[in-house]
Design a protein around this motif. Structure first.
Motif, mmCIF file in Angstrom:
data_model
loop_
_atom_site.group_PDB
_atom_site.id
_atom_site.type_symbol
_atom_site.label_atom_id
_atom_site.label_comp_id
_atom_site.label_asym_id
_atom_site.label_seq_id
_atom_site.Cartn_x
_atom_site.Cartn_y
_atom_site.Cartn_z
ATOM 1 N N CYS A 91 0.853 -1.191 0.000
ATOM 2 C CA CYS A 91 0.000 0.000 0.000
ATOM 3 C C CYS A 91 0.884 1.233 0.000
ATOM 4 O O CYS A 91 1.739 1.402 0.881
ATOM 5 N N TYR A 92 0.690 2.085 -0.988
ATOM 6 C CA TYR A 92 1.460 3.333 -1.108
ATOM 7 C C TYR A 92 0.592 4.499 -0.664
ATOM 8 O O TYR A 92 -0.441 4.786 -1.273
ATOM 9 N N LEU A 93 1.013 5.133 0.402
ATOM 10 C CA LEU A 93 0.316 6.308 0.912
ATOM 11 C C LEU A 93 0.997 7.516 0.246
ATOM 12 O O LEU A 93 2.107 7.887 0.608
ATOM 13 N N GLN A 94 0.343 8.087 -0.745
ATOM 14 C CA GLN A 94 1.037 9.128 -1.521
ATOM 15 C C GLN A 94 0.935 10.513 -0.910
ATOM 16 O O GLN A 94 1.905 11.270 -0.933
ATOM 17 N N ASP A 95 -0.257 10.855 -0.400
ATOM 18 C CA ASP A 95 -0.472 12.229 0.071
ATOM 19 C C ASP A 95 -1.044 12.221 1.483
ATOM 20 O O ASP A 95 -1.967 11.454 1.781
ATOM 21 N N LEU A 96 -0.531 13.091 2.309
ATOM 22 C CA LEU A 96 -1.033 13.239 3.679
ATOM 23 C C LEU A 96 -0.914 14.705 4.023
ATOM 24 O O LEU A 96 0.160 15.295 3.867
ATOM 25 N N PHE A 97 -1.993 15.280 4.509
ATOM 26 C CA PHE A 97 -1.937 16.706 4.838
ATOM 27 C C PHE A 97 -2.931 17.033 5.937
ATOM 28 O O PHE A 97 -4.056 16.519 5.963
ATOM 29 N N THR A 98 -2.474 17.895 6.848
ATOM 30 C CA THR A 98 -3.343 18.415 7.897
ATOM 31 C C THR A 98 -3.457 19.920 7.719
ATOM 32 O O THR A 98 -2.450 20.595 7.492
ATOM 33 N N ASP A 99 -4.656 20.416 7.829
ATOM 34 C CA ASP A 99 -4.887 21.858 7.815
ATOM 35 C C ASP A 99 -3.961 22.513 8.853
ATOM 36 O O ASP A 99 -3.967 22.106 10.020
ATOM 37 N N PRO A 100 -3.169 23.504 8.433
ATOM 38 C CA PRO A 100 -2.284 24.154 9.408
ATOM 39 C C PRO A 100 -3.018 24.631 10.662
ATOM 40 O O PRO A 100 -2.433 24.663 11.738
ATOM 41 N N GLN A 101 -4.285 24.973 10.522
ATOM 42 C CA GLN A 101 -5.085 25.401 11.675
ATOM 43 C C GLN A 101 -5.386 24.255 12.636
ATOM 44 O O GLN A 101 -5.856 24.493 13.749
ATOM 45 N N ALA A 102 -5.187 23.025 12.180
ATOM 46 C CA ALA A 102 -5.613 21.885 12.998
ATOM 47 C C ALA A 102 -4.429 21.030 13.425
ATOM 48 O O ALA A 102 -4.600 19.865 13.795
ATOM 49 N N ARG A 103 -3.246 21.615 13.383
ATOM 50 C CA ARG A 103 -2.050 20.855 13.743
ATOM 51 C C ARG A 103 -1.993 20.574 15.256
ATOM 52 O O ARG A 103 -2.560 21.317 16.045
ATOM 53 N N GLY A 104 -1.296 19.550 15.604
ATOM 54 C CA GLY A 104 -1.070 19.254 17.014
ATOM 55 C C GLY A 104 -2.221 18.551 17.693
ATOM 56 O O GLY A 104 -2.236 18.388 18.911
ATOM 57 N N ARG A 105 -3.204 18.108 16.901
ATOM 58 C CA ARG A 105 -4.370 17.456 17.512
ATOM 59 C C ARG A 105 -4.471 15.998 17.095
ATOM 60 O O ARG A 105 -5.519 15.371 17.261
ATOM 61 N N GLY A 106 -3.430 15.473 16.505
ATOM 62 C CA GLY A 106 -3.447 14.045 16.191
ATOM 63 C C GLY A 106 -4.128 13.697 14.884
ATOM 64 O O GLY A 106 -4.420 12.519 14.621
ATOM 65 N N VAL A 107 -4.407 14.701 14.045
ATOM 66 C CA VAL A 107 -5.112 14.452 12.792
ATOM 67 C C VAL A 107 -4.298 13.536 11.867
ATOM 68 O O VAL A 107 -4.805 12.528 11.368
#
Lengths: 147, 147, 147, 147
Positions: free
Chosen positions: C79-95
């Motif tokens: 399984c290739y996980l190509q893209d992962l992104f968290t909204d900068p506003q929602a960082r640090g919450r385990g997203v």
């Protein structure tokens, strides 16, 4: 305030340097390790290590140790910054950056602009700073296998 | 035969050291660069560089330059092997290995077992040897950005 | 809440995916780039990409895109996980961590335990997380030089 | 001569593929491992692996296995070259280079120019070639910790 290490910093200095040694996994340095290092930093002996601290009154927020040594490609030699540590309570306030810049200034004053140091590849908080004030060397390092 | 660098090696030594400098992309070192390096290697001054060569009569097959410098974690200091080069005509005969081992012996004789050096990440022929006689350091190196 | 990407996420999804593309220096993807990617993620076609999002009502806090592909050493593929992104506003919450773990769960449900991804060497915030939920591969990657 | 893998290559192919597996430390693959891999390479199934060999009559000098898989950033997908091996007896004759270039040609014929592979960091002989025909990716790879 950044200034040279002084005899009266002994206890505060050891508190920080123990934190630094622990960061690299050395939790049980013998007492003599700290005695000797402190004595060398204060010896004023040509060719041995220098220490700078970021002080807030009697309290130390960070330390840096560096030494000048010969280099065959550079007449003036180079500067090796061996130890850098900020009190975990004082992170995020520019202590480490100010200490690195103070070493740069001391090195410039001596006519030795080239300053280098080593760090763990996964020292990410450190590297965020180092990428701003320095660059990663393209070279890799080999060392003799010992005992 | 491995022996210390001597005044009469001047021409042969420069032939090799120019090859080494060229390997790292420095094709136009001024003449003074070689004069100064050679003088330092022969100066016998405490704290400056030493040179060893692998000689076949008057011909040199390889050279190595190293220096001892202080380290705050090790009372006895460390040994920096800055330059190592084998004549391209003499590759594959163990010249570089013998030179590294001669530095190890010189370092042991001085009570300074820790020896390190830098190399290009893609210096594959060199690394084949280094992986056998040493290990890659887990640390990465940062250096001040200069002009 | 983590759930599959849905048609009504189109605008929120593009907001995040543009942030991700910008992180890697792609500020000017043509509109068609996003149209096509979104259509593929929703196509349900065997062998194409899947999308999961971390949603807070209609707002998306993070996204992840992954695909299964054959591997000759593993019958079940990888399984290739190509893209992962968290909204900068929602960082640090385990997203991001929750999204990676949701991919692990989806991969396990399909019988494909091996999951991998690429990241920039200096993506330190990402790597702090990745070191906890995964390990760096000892292998390096080569790629054909293209125009 | 480079050509597609054929049923009659079974024994020669396994001889090489075992050498390759051993290079990566897998000395005891079960017999079924080779049966399955060979069947997949010959299956002609859309989406599964392809095999090319460098043949000298009935004798094989080298092999390469590759697969096409989707990529969300590239409509046409990418090509993963998983296995590459040259008979140790046939080294230095351009076998590996010709096999990589044959994969490039096959990928171009399919409209999938992007080809990548993994290798051990200390696979120096391989990397001497790869640096000429490709480039090291700036990205590092993470993978889930398994069992």
């Amino acid at each position: 305030m950044i200034r040279e290490l002084r005899p009266e910093d002994r206890l505060e200095w050891q508190r920080l340097y123990q934190g630094y040694q622990a960061f690299y996994g050395f939790h049980d340095r013998p007492a003599g390790f700290y005695d000797k290092a402190f004595a060398r930093l204060l010896s004023g002996q040509a060719g041995d290590f220098h220490g700078l601290v970021h002080a807030d009154g009697a309290r130390l927020l960070g330390l840096v140790h560096y030494v000048f040594h010969p280099n065959l490609w550079r007449d003036e030699g180079v500067c090796y910054l061996q130890d850098l540590f900020t009190d975990p309570q004082a992170r995020g306030r520019g202590v480490a950056r100010a200490l690195i810049e103070a070493v740069y200034a001391a090195a410039d004053a001596r006519g030795v602009p080239f300053v280098y140091w080593l760090t763990a590849e996964d020292n990410y908080p450190g590297r965020m700073l180092y990428d701003r004030v320095a660059q990663r060397s393209p070279f890799i390092r080999y060392q003799r296998r010992l005992g």
